[in-house]
Structure formats: C-alpha cells, structure tokens
Design a protein around this motif. Structure first.
Motif, mmCIF file in Angstrom:
data_model
loop_
_atom_site.group_PDB
_atom_site.id
_atom_site.type_symbol
_atom_site.label_atom_id
_atom_site.label_comp_id
_atom_site.label_asym_id
_atom_site.label_seq_id
_atom_site.Cartn_x
_atom_site.Cartn_y
_atom_site.Cartn_z
ATOM 1 N N ASP A 84 -16.605 -5.109 4.649
ATOM 2 C CA ASP A 84 -15.498 -4.455 3.965
ATOM 3 C C ASP A 84 -14.374 -4.199 4.960
ATOM 4 N N SER A 101 -3.568 -4.268 2.544
ATOM 5 C CA SER A 101 -4.581 -4.605 1.552
ATOM 6 C C SER A 101 -5.935 -4.128 2.060
ATOM 7 N N ALA A 102 -6.973 -4.356 1.238
ATOM 8 C CA ALA A 102 -8.341 -3.993 1.601
ATOM 9 C C ALA A 102 -9.270 -5.050 1.022
ATOM 10 N N ARG A 103 -10.481 -5.121 1.554
ATOM 11 C CA ARG A 103 -11.513 -6.018 1.012
ATOM 12 C C ARG A 103 -12.757 -5.186 0.731
ATOM 13 N N ILE A 104 -13.150 -5.157 -0.531
ATOM 14 C CA ILE A 104 -14.300 -4.374 -0.971
ATOM 15 C C ILE A 104 -15.317 -5.330 -1.587
ATOM 16 N N TRP A 108 -10.721 -9.243 -1.955
ATOM 17 C CA TRP A 108 -9.482 -8.631 -1.490
ATOM 18 C C TRP A 108 -8.776 -7.939 -2.647
ATOM 19 N N THR A 109 -8.186 -6.796 -2.361
ATOM 20 C CA THR A 109 -7.333 -6.116 -3.331
ATOM 21 C C THR A 109 -5.980 -6.814 -3.335
ATOM 22 N N ARG A 136 -5.833 9.245 1.809
ATOM 23 C CA ARG A 136 -5.099 8.034 2.177
ATOM 24 C C ARG A 136 -5.000 7.868 3.684
ATOM 25 N N TYR A 150 -3.791 4.357 -0.109
ATOM 26 C CA TYR A 150 -4.874 5.187 -0.629
ATOM 27 C C TYR A 150 -6.227 4.525 -0.387
ATOM 28 N N HIS A 151 -7.206 5.328 0.000
ATOM 29 C CA HIS A 151 -8.520 4.823 0.411
ATOM 30 C C HIS A 151 -9.200 4.016 -0.690
ATOM 31 N N LYS A 152 -9.687 2.857 -0.308
ATOM 32 C CA LYS A 152 -10.543 2.035 -1.161
ATOM 33 C C LYS A 152 -11.998 2.178 -0.714
ATOM 34 N N LYS A 154 -14.617 4.698 0.533
ATOM 35 C CA LYS A 154 -14.743 6.157 0.445
ATOM 36 C C LYS A 154 -15.607 6.758 1.551
#
Length: 174
Positions: A84, A101-104, A108-109, A136, A150-152, A154
């Motif tokens: 992640d 961006s983020a990867r969960i 990718w978001t 965030r 903002y946090h993806k 947690k």
C-alpha cells in the motif's frame, strides 16, 4: 519527526552528531552514497499524528518528474505482492503539475490535481514537508502550505517507509 530519523535500507548506522542533527549518514561520512536516488528508507515507528517527514533536495537541470512516496513496507513489491502507498507525491515538469494519490490493496486512487502554483524549478533547491494529522497529511513546499491529502491508509503505524525516485538530488532527510 520528534527526534527520529529515516534510516536507509542499506545502512544500520546513524550520525546523530550535534553538527548534523537528523542527517542520515554512514560510518565513513560519505552521505552521497546514502542519499542516492532512487532512495528507500524506513520511518522509525511508522507515522502518527504530529509526526513530520522532511525532504530537502535539488531538482536536476532538465527534469521530467520525481516522486516522494510514504509506503507500507519497502520490499513487498519485490515478492510480487504490491504494498500500500499511503501518499505518493508526483512533480511533473512538462505540465507543471504536483499530484497526489494512494494505492490501497493494489489499486491506485484517482490522482488529485495540484494547485495553480507549481513550486519546483529546474536546478534549484526545495524543501518538502509532510505533516501527519489525525484526518490528513498536510503538504508544504518551501514553507508554503500547498494542499491536504486525506488519509486512505487508516493504520498510521503501518506507514513505515519512504521512497524517492526521479530527477532530483536529495540533500537532507528528516
């Protein structure tokens, strides 16, 4: 970062001398070996609200892009399982965009577009600060707040690595 420093994957020794607080350096003092790009290092204790990451560097003379990522683990991608990415900051010079961006769970978001202000200039120094808050990340460049993300992810303590790649030279991490 509350007196904590990033630790390079290849080196187990830190220089906490008063003249170089927060600098990462090997035993022999050759800091250039440690701060080479691409860089991967550990965030001691992971992220938490109140903690900040600072990256100081110089943009290359003819840059295309560079990335600064806060990840959950350094080496999982080598094993084939994607890790992640809590935050990926991308500076793209062709269209003067500073994206995040983020990867969960391997996906990718949507990339969030940057502000109107592009803070990076070829062959010039910069300082990126990433402040972790409860809701965030707050991103500053050269002392100016540019945006929030903002946090993806947690579980803050799982955000335990920083990766830097692209057209820049790192001068200091903290």
């Amino acid at each position: 970062m509350d007196g904590e420093v990033l630790k390079n994957v290849e080196d187990e020794h830190l220089n906490d001398s008063p003249g170089n607080p927060g600098l990462i350096s090997p035993d022999k003092g050759d800091i250039s070996r440690l701060l080479t790009v691409p860089f991967s290092g550990r965030i001691r204790g992971g992220m938490r609200p109140g903690k900040k990451i600072m990256v100081m560097g110089i943009v290359e003379l003819e840059p295309d892009s560079f990335d600064v990522s806060l990840t959950c683990g350094r080496d999982s991608e080598k094993d084939g399982a994607p890790h992640d990415v809590a935050l990926k900051l991308t500076a793209r010079f062709a269209d003067r965009q500073f994206l995040r961006s983020a990867r969960i769970s391997g996906k990718w978001t949507v990339e969030e577009a940057s502000t109107d202000y592009f803070p990076f200039i070829a062959d010039q120094p910069f300082r990126i600060e990433i402040h972790c808050e409860h809701q965030r990340f707050r991103i500053f460049v050269d002392g100016h707040q540019l945006f929030d993300f903002y946090h993806k992810v947690k579980c803050f303590s799982s955000i335990d690595a920083v990766q830097i790649q692209g057209d820049l030279h790192i001068t200091k991490l903290g």
